[in-house]
Design a protein around this motif. Structure first.
Motif, short mmCIF file in Angstrom:
data_model
loop_
_atom_site.label_atom_id
_atom_site.label_comp_id
_atom_site.label_asym_id
_atom_site.label_seq_id
_atom_site.Cartn_x
_atom_site.Cartn_y
_atom_site.Cartn_z
N GLY A 216 9.95 7.10 1.16
CA GLY A 216 10.62 6.11 2.01
C GLY A 216 9.77 4.90 2.29
N ALA A 217 8.99 4.44 1.31
CA ALA A 217 8.07 3.32 1.52
C ALA A 217 8.82 2.06 1.92
N GLY A 218 10.00 1.82 1.30
CA GLY A 218 10.76 0.62 1.63
C GLY A 218 11.25 0.63 3.07
N LEU A 219 11.75 1.78 3.53
CA LEU A 219 12.22 1.88 4.91
C LEU A 219 11.07 1.74 5.89
N LEU A 220 9.93 2.32 5.56
CA LEU A 220 8.77 2.19 6.45
C LEU A 220 8.29 0.75 6.53
N ALA A 221 8.31 0.05 5.38
CA ALA A 221 7.92 -1.36 5.39
C ALA A 221 8.91 -2.19 6.22
N LEU A 222 10.19 -1.88 6.12
CA LEU A 222 11.19 -2.57 6.94
C LEU A 222 10.95 -2.29 8.42
N ILE B 22 -9.84 5.48 1.65
CA ILE B 22 -9.67 4.04 1.38
C ILE B 22 -8.28 3.58 1.78
N PHE B 23 -7.27 4.38 1.41
CA PHE B 23 -5.90 4.03 1.79
C PHE B 23 -5.75 3.96 3.30
N SER B 24 -6.31 4.92 4.01
CA SER B 24 -6.16 4.98 5.45
C SER B 24 -6.85 3.79 6.13
N ILE B 25 -8.05 3.44 5.65
CA ILE B 25 -8.77 2.31 6.24
C ILE B 25 -7.99 1.01 6.00
N ILE C 85 3.74 3.07 13.01
CA ILE C 85 4.15 3.58 11.70
C ILE C 85 2.95 3.93 10.84
N THR C 86 1.92 3.10 10.86
CA THR C 86 0.78 3.33 9.97
C THR C 86 -0.01 4.59 10.34
N VAL C 87 -0.20 4.86 11.62
CA VAL C 87 -0.97 6.05 12.02
C VAL C 87 -0.27 7.34 11.60
N PRO C 88 1.05 7.53 11.86
CA PRO C 88 1.70 8.75 11.34
C PRO C 88 1.63 8.87 9.83
N VAL C 89 1.71 7.74 9.11
CA VAL C 89 1.59 7.81 7.65
C VAL C 89 0.20 8.26 7.25
N ILE C 90 -0.82 7.78 7.92
CA ILE C 90 -2.19 8.22 7.63
C ILE C 90 -2.34 9.72 7.89
N VAL C 91 -1.79 10.20 8.99
CA VAL C 91 -1.83 11.63 9.29
C VAL C 91 -1.10 12.42 8.21
N ALA D 100 0.83 -1.21 0.00
CA ALA D 100 0.00 0.00 0.00
C ALA D 100 0.86 1.26 0.00
N PHE D 101 1.96 1.25 0.75
CA PHE D 101 2.86 2.41 0.76
C PHE D 101 3.45 2.67 -0.61
N VAL D 102 3.87 1.60 -1.29
CA VAL D 102 4.49 1.75 -2.61
C VAL D 102 3.48 2.25 -3.63
N ILE D 103 2.27 1.66 -3.64
CA ILE D 103 1.25 2.07 -4.60
C ILE D 103 0.84 3.53 -4.37
N LYS D 104 0.75 3.92 -3.12
CA LYS D 104 0.35 5.29 -2.79
C LYS D 104 1.47 6.29 -3.04
N GLY D 105 2.72 5.80 -3.13
CA GLY D 105 3.85 6.69 -3.36
C GLY D 105 4.31 7.40 -2.10
#
Length: 367
Positions: free
Chosen positions: A246-252, A287-290, A267-273, A238-243
Motif C-alpha cells: 500500500g505504498a501509494g495509499l501511505l504516500a497519499l 538505512i531505509f529507516s533513517i 505514518i513513517t514510524v509505524p512503517v519503520i516498525v 522510499a516506500f515504493v523502492i522498498k516494496g
C-alpha cells in the motif's frame, strides 16, 4: 441664543437619536450575520481558493483564453477532476482490500504469521508485543473477542471519519464552483476589496493591506501544499523502492497529513516498525529507516525556507499564524491565522512608526 435647558434637551435628543441608530445598525448586523453564518466556512474557503488560483486564470487569459468566465470554468473543471478521480481511486483501493479481508476472515483462512524472535528483545515493549503477537497468531478469535468493545469503537470512529472526508470533499467541490464565479469577476472583486480596506484603514493603507492579505493567502497555500507534496515524494519513493504494501495509499496519507499540518511520523514510524518486525535488523532496513524518518521531518526544514516567501512580513509571523490558526480554527484557520497576524503586525508597526517627532523638535529648540 439658546438657553442652557434647551441646549441640554437638544444634546440629549441628539444623543438619543445616535443611540437609536447605532442600536438599529447593531440589530441589522447581527441579523445579517445569523443569516450568513451557515455559509461562512464555505464562503471563506471559496475566497481562499479564488485568491490562490487567480494568477493561474490570469496566465490562461493572457495566453489561451480571452474571457475571464471561460478561464475560470476551465480551472474549476480541471480542479474538480483532480479531486474526484483520486478520491474514487482511493475509495476503490480501500474498499476492495477490506472486502477481501472480510471474506478471508469469514472463511477462517486468515492467519497472522508468528513474530520474529528479535521482537522480544526490543527495549521497553519488546516482550509484551511478542506475547500479544504470539497469542494473536495462535488464537485470533480469542484476541478479537477480548478487544471487541475497542474494535467496535474504532469501527464507529472510522465510519465517522470516512463520512467526514466525504462531506469535506463535497464542500470543497462546491467551494471550487463558487471560487470560479469569484474569479470570473476578479477585477471587480479586487477593486471592491481595496475600497473596503481603504474605508476601514484609510486610502493610503488600503491598497497595501489588500496586497498583504492576497500575498499571505497565496504564500500559505503554496507553501503548505508545496511542502506536503515534496514530503510525499521523498517518503513515497522510499516506500515504493522498498516494496511496502500500500505504498501509494501511505504516500497519499503523508500528503494529507502535511496539508493538515500533522507530523508525517504518524505514518513513517509505524512503517519503520513494520519493516523491522518483518525483516529483522539489517543494513538495508537501518538505512531505509533513517532515510524515511529524516524525510518525515523534512517539513521542519522546508517551512522556514518556503512558507511566507513573497510576503512583506517576517517568516516567523506567518509560521506562528499558520500553526496557531490550525490549532484554533482547523484547516481554514491555517489560512486565516497568518492573514490576521500579518495584517495586525503591519498595522502595529505603522502605528509605532507614525508617532510625532516631539523629542527631535525639543532638542533642536534647546540647541
Amino acid at each position: 441664543m439658546l438657553s442652557s435647558s434647551s441646549s441640554e434637551r437638544w444634546l440629549s435628543r441628539g444623543l438619543l437619536d445616535v443611540l437609536i441608530r447605532a442600536g438599529l445598525i447593531a440589530v441589522l448586523a447581527i441579523a445579517c450575520f445569523r443569516v450568513f453564518y451557515p455559509f461562512l466556512n464555505l464562503m471563506v474557503w471559496s475566497l481562499i481558493l479564488a485568491v490562490t488560483l487567480y494568477p493561474l486564470q490570469v496566465g490562461l487569459k493572457d495566453k489561451l483564453i480571452s474571457k475571464d468566465g471561460h478561464a475560470a470554468t476551465l480551472i474549476v473543471l480541471i480542479a474538480i477532476a483532480i479531486i474526484i478521480v483520486p478520491a474514487y481511486l482511493l475509495g476503490a483501493a480501500i474498499v476492495e482490500p477490506v472486502q477481501q479481508a472480510m471474506g478471508t476472515v469469514e472463511s477462517g483462512e486468515f492467519q497472522i504469521p508468528p513474530p520474529a524472535e528479535s521482537v522480544a528483545h526490543w527495549p521497553l515493549v519488546g516482550q509484551r508485543l511478542y506475547d500479544f503477537w504470539s497469542q494473536a497468531a495462535t488464537d485470533l478469535t480469542g484476541v478479537a473477542q477480548k478487544f471487541a468493545p475497542q474494535l467496535k469503537d474504532f469501527g464507529v470512529a472510522l465510519l465517522k471519519a470516512i463520512a467526514g472526508v466525504g462531506s469535506g470533499l463535497l464542500m470543497f467541490s462546491v467551494a471550487l464552483i463558487i471560487a470560479g464565479v469569484i474569479m470570473a469577476y476578479g477585477d471587480k472583486g479586487h477593486r471592491s476589496a481595496v475600497q473596503i480596506a481603504s474605508r476601514i484603514s484609510g486610502p493610503e493603507r488600503g491598497p497595501r493591506i489588500t496586497q498583504l492579505c492576497t500575498a499571505t493567502i497565496r504564500a500559505v497555500a503554496q507553501g503548505v501544499i508545496g511542502i506536503a507534496f515534496i514530503q510525499m515524494l521523498l517518503v513515497g519513493v522510499a516506500f515504493v523502492i522498498k516494496g511496502i504494501p500500500g505504498a501509494g495509499l501511505l504516500a497519499l496519507g503523508v500528503l494529507l497529513l502535511g496539508i493538515m499540518q500533522l507530523p508525517a511520523t504518524l505514518i513513517t514510524v509505524p512503517v519503520i516498525v513494520f519493516v523491522f518486525a518483518t525483516e529483522g535488523v539489517s543494513v538495508v532496513a537501518i538505512i531505509f529507516s533513517i532515510y524515511v524518518f529524516v524525510a518525515g521531518l523534512a517539513d521542519n526544514v522546508l517551512k522556514p525556507l518556503l512558507l511566507g516567501r513573497g510576503v512583506d512580513v517576517p517568516m516567523p509571523v506567518v509560521l506562528i499564524g499558520a500553526l496557531g490558526g490550525m490549532v484554533t480554527g482547523g484547516i481554514i484557520g491555517l489560512f486565516v491565522g497568518p492573514v490576521l497576524l500579518a495584517v495586525g503586525y503591519q498595522l502595529f508597526w505603522q502605528w509605532v512608526e507614525d508617532q510625532p517627532q516631539v523629542a527631535s523638535s525639543d532638542d533642536s529648540g534647546q540647541s
